[in-house]
Design a protein around this motif. Structure first.
Motif, PDB file in Angstrom:
ATOM      1  N   ASN A 240       0.781  -1.240   0.000  1.00 42.00           N
ATOM      2  CA  ASN A 240       0.000   0.000   0.000  1.00 42.00           C
ATOM      3  C   ASN A 240       0.809   1.286   0.000  1.00 42.00           C
ATOM      4  N   GLY A 242       2.197   2.387  -2.482  1.00 46.37           N
ATOM      5  CA  GLY A 242       1.885   3.031  -3.765  1.00 46.37           C
ATOM      6  C   GLY A 242       2.807   2.573  -4.877  1.00 46.37           C
ATOM      7  N   LYS A 243       3.399   1.385  -4.727  1.00 43.23           N
ATOM      8  CA  LYS A 243       4.368   0.890  -5.712  1.00 43.23           C
ATOM      9  C   LYS A 243       3.738   0.705  -7.100  1.00 43.23           C
ATOM     10  N   SER A 244       2.586   0.052  -7.125  1.00 41.23           N
ATOM     11  CA  SER A 244       1.940  -0.187  -8.425  1.00 41.23           C
ATOM     12  C   SER A 244       1.503   1.129  -9.049  1.00 41.23           C
ATOM     13  N   THR A 245       1.031   2.043  -8.205  1.00 41.82           N
ATOM     14  CA  THR A 245       0.598   3.337  -8.730  1.00 41.82           C
ATOM     15  C   THR A 245       1.787   4.073  -9.353  1.00 41.82           C
ATOM     16  N   ASP A 351       0.620  14.357  -1.085  1.00 37.05           N
ATOM     17  CA  ASP A 351      -0.665  15.070  -1.113  1.00 37.05           C
ATOM     18  C   ASP A 351      -1.505  14.813   0.137  1.00 37.05           C
ATOM     19  N   SER A 375       3.868  12.547  -5.414  1.00 35.05           N
ATOM     20  CA  SER A 375       2.557  11.935  -5.256  1.00 35.05           C
ATOM     21  C   SER A 375       2.318  11.113  -6.510  1.00 35.05           C
ATOM     22  N   ALA A 376       2.408   9.810  -6.342  1.00 36.60           N
ATOM     23  CA  ALA A 376       2.262   8.924  -7.503  1.00 36.60           C
ATOM     24  C   ALA A 376       0.852   9.049  -8.077  1.00 36.60           C
TER      25      ALA A 376
END
Ligand code: GDP
Length: 473
Positions: A240, A242-245, A351, A375-376
Motif C-alpha cells: 500500500n 503506492g508501488k503499483s501506482t 498530497d 505523489s504517484a
C-alpha cells in the motif's frame, strides 16, 4: 597469361524471408549463394525486355516482373540483383520485394525452395558475410544488437560497434601484442646466443600499458550492460505504499493492478521506460513484510532476489502514514545489506500531509539517503524523480558520449581472460622467468583478443552467436 581474378567461393544457395512475419505493404525474400540468378530466372518473368535473363544483368539493378510457379502466378515483384563480391554476403545475391503478408511470402519462399534453395539457418547470411571477410565478428554481433536495440543509447552503441569502433581499438591492441610476441619468439629462435631484443623492463612497461587498456574495456562492460539491458530498477516498500501506482505513472499506462488490499502485487512484473536516452527496467515487487500466505511468501522471496539483481532500488514509503519513521530502520538495513546498489528513498503520498517536506528531511537525516517527495496518484514530482534516478546511476551521463563500450558478455569474458594472461606475463617478466613462459602468456592474451573480432575462430562460438539471429538475417 594472367590468372583470372578469383572470386570468393560461393556456398550452396540459401533463401529466407528477411522481413518480420505479419501483414505489411511489402516483404523481402532473399537468396544467396551459387546459382541464385538461374534459380530466379526459372521463376521470374520480366515485364520489360523479357528475353534478357537476370543471369546476364549487371549488379545493383532492379527488375519489375512476375513470379510464376509453373503457369500459376504467385505475385508481382521487384527483383534486385547483387553480384559477388558486391553484396552483403559477398556471394551472388537476389532480393525479391513482394507484397507483404504471411501467405504471399510463404508462397514466394516455397517457390525458391522448390527450385533449388535450402532454407537458411538463423543468422546464416550474416555468418557468410563474416566468413567471407565482409565484416568481423564484432560487427556481425553489432548488427544483431542494433536490430534488438530498445533504447536510443543501445542503438548508438551498436552503430558505433558496427562502424568498427571497438574493432579498431582491439586491432591496435592486437598489433602491439603481436609486436611484443614477435620479439620474444625471435629471442627463442636465437636462444643459443642469449640475446634480448627488448629489455625486460621495457617489455614489462609495455605489457602493463596493454593490461591497462584491456582493463578499461573490461570496466566499460558494466556501463555497456546498462545501455544494452537498461538500468534494473526495483521498486520496493510496504504493501500500500503506492508501488503499483508509481509503476503505472512512470510507464504512463495502466500496467500493474492497483488495489486497496495490502499485498495484491503477489508476483513481480517488469516493464521498461526510457528517460532521456536511458532505459530503466522497472520491477514492482511484492510488499516487504512477513506474510503468512503461501503465495505471497513466494512473491516476497522473489522480490528479494530482484533486489539483489538491481542496479537501483527505489524505496517507496507512505510519508503521510503515522508510522513513517519506523521504516527508516528498514532503509538502513537495506543499505547495509546491499552497499553496492544505489538506493533512492521516495516519499510518496505528499498530497496527504501538510508537512511532507519536514518528514522527508527527517527520513533523510536518519538514513543518510537522498529522499524525493512525490505523489504517484497525482503524478506530482515524477520528472524530478526520473532525473534523480538518472543521476543515481554512476557514470550514466558520461556514458552517452563514450565511443567505445563493451556490451557483450562474450567480449567481457575474453577481455578478462586477456587481462589475466597479461598480468601473469608481467609477473613472469618481473620474476625474470624463462622467455618461453612469458611468450606463452602473451600468446594466450593475443588469442583471447583475437577471439573477440573472430581472428581466432572457434566454431562453437560462431554457432552460438549466429544462432541468436533470426532466419533471414
Ligand atoms: P502497493 O501495494 O505498494 O502497490 O500500493 P498501490 O499502488 O496499490 O496503492 C495503494 C493505495 O494507495 C491505492 O489506493 C492508491 O490509489 C493509493 N495511492 C498510491 N499513491 C498515492 C498518492 O500519491 N497519494 C494518495 N493519496 N494515494 C495514493
Amino acid at each position: 597469361m594472367n590468372e583470372p581474378v578469383s572470386l570468393p567461393l560461393q556456398g550452396e544457395p540459401i533463401a529466407a524471408v528477411a522481413t518480420p512475419v505479419g501483414v505489411g505493404a511489402l516483404a523481402v525474400v532473399r537468396m544467396s549463394g551459387e546459382g541464385v540468378f538461374s534459380i530466379a530466372d526459372r521463376v521470374f518473368t520480366k515485364v520489360r525486355s523479357p528475353e534478357t535473363s537476370l543471369a546476364d544483368s549487371p549488379g545493383y539493378t532492379a527488375h519489375f516482373g512476375k513470379l510464376y510457379d509453373g503457369d500459376r502466378m504467385i505475385d508481382e515483384v521487384i527483383v534486385l540483383v547483387f553480384r559477388s563480391p558486391d553484396s552483403f554476403t559477398v556471394e551472388d545475391m537476389v532480393e525479391i520485394t513482394c507484397h507483404g503478408g504471411p501467405v504471399v511470402t510463404k508462397h514466394v519462399l516455397k517457390l525458391l525452395l522448390d527450385n533449388g534453395c535450402r532454407l537458411a539457418e538463423p543468422g546464416e547470411f550474416t555468418r557468410r558475410a563474416f566468413l567471407n571477410g565482409r565484416i568481423d565478428l564484432l560487427q556481425a554481433e553489432a548488427i544483431g544488437e542494433m536490430i534488438h536495440a530498445r533504447s536510443e543509447s543501445a542503438y548508438r552503441t551498436a552503430v558505433n560497434q558496427m562502424s568498427g569502433g571497438l574493432s579498431g581499438r582491439l586491432g591496435t591492441l592486437r598489433e602491439q601484442l603481436l609486436h611484443s610476441c614477435a620479439l620474444l619468439e625471435l629471442e627463442l629462435d636465437f636462444s643459443e646466443e642469449d640475446v634480448e631484443f627488448q629489455s625486460r623492463e621495457e617489455l614489462s612497461g609495455q605489457v602493463e600499458n596493454l593490461q591497462q587498456e584491456v582493463d578499461k574495456l573490461v570496466q566499460s562492460y558494466q556501463h555497456g550492460r546498462l545501455l544494452r539491458e537498461g538500468v534494473a530498477t526495483a521498486i520496493i516498500g510496504r504493501p500500500n505504499a503506492g508501488k503499483s501506482t508509481l509503476l503505472n505513472a512512470l510507464l504512463g499506462e495502466e500496467r500493474a493492478i492497483v488495489s486497496h488490499m495490502p499485498g495484491t502485487t503477489r508476483d513481480y512484473i517488469e516493464e521498461c521506460f526510457i528517460y532521456e536516452k536511458t532505459m530503466f527496467r522497472l520491477t514492482d515487487t511484492a510488499g516487504l513484510r512477513e506474510a503468512a500466505e503461501e503465495i505471497e511468501h513466494e512473491g516476497i522471496r522473489r522480490s528479494y532476489e530482484k533486489i539483489a539483481e538491481a542496479d537501483l532500488i527505489l524505496y517507496l514509503l507512505d510519508i503521510g502514514a503515522s508510522d513513517y519513521e519506523e521504516e527508516t530502520s528498514t532503509v538502513t538495513e537495506l543499505r547495509q545489506k546491499h552497499p553496492d546498489i544505489q538506493l533512492l528513498v521516495v516519499a510518496n503520498k505528499t498530497d496527504t500531509t501538510e508537512d511532507s517536506a519536514e518528514r522527508s528531511e527527517k527520513v533523510a537525516e536518519k538514513t543518510g539517503c537522498q529522499v524525493l517527495g512525490i505523489s504517484a496518484l497525482k503524478e506530482d514530482g515524477l520528472d524530478r524523480l526520473k532525473a534523480g534516478m538518472s543521476s543515481m546511476v554512476e557514470g550514466l551521463d558520461k556514458l552517452h558520449d563514450a565511443s567505445v563500450l563493451v556490451t557483450s558478455m562474450r567480449h567481457y569474458e575474453a577481455l578478462r581472460n586477456a587481462s589475466d594472461a597479461l598480468r601473469n606475463a608481467r609477473e613472469l617478466i618481473d620474476a625474470q622467468s624463462e622467455t618461453e613462459l612469458i611468450a606463452f602468456e602473451l600468446r594466450s592474451a593475443l588469442d583471447y583478443v583475437g577471439e573477440i573480432t573472430g581472428k581466432v575462430v572457434n566454431e562453437e562460438v560462431l554457432n552460438v552467436i549466429f544462432g541468436q539471429f533470426c532466419i533471414g538475417k
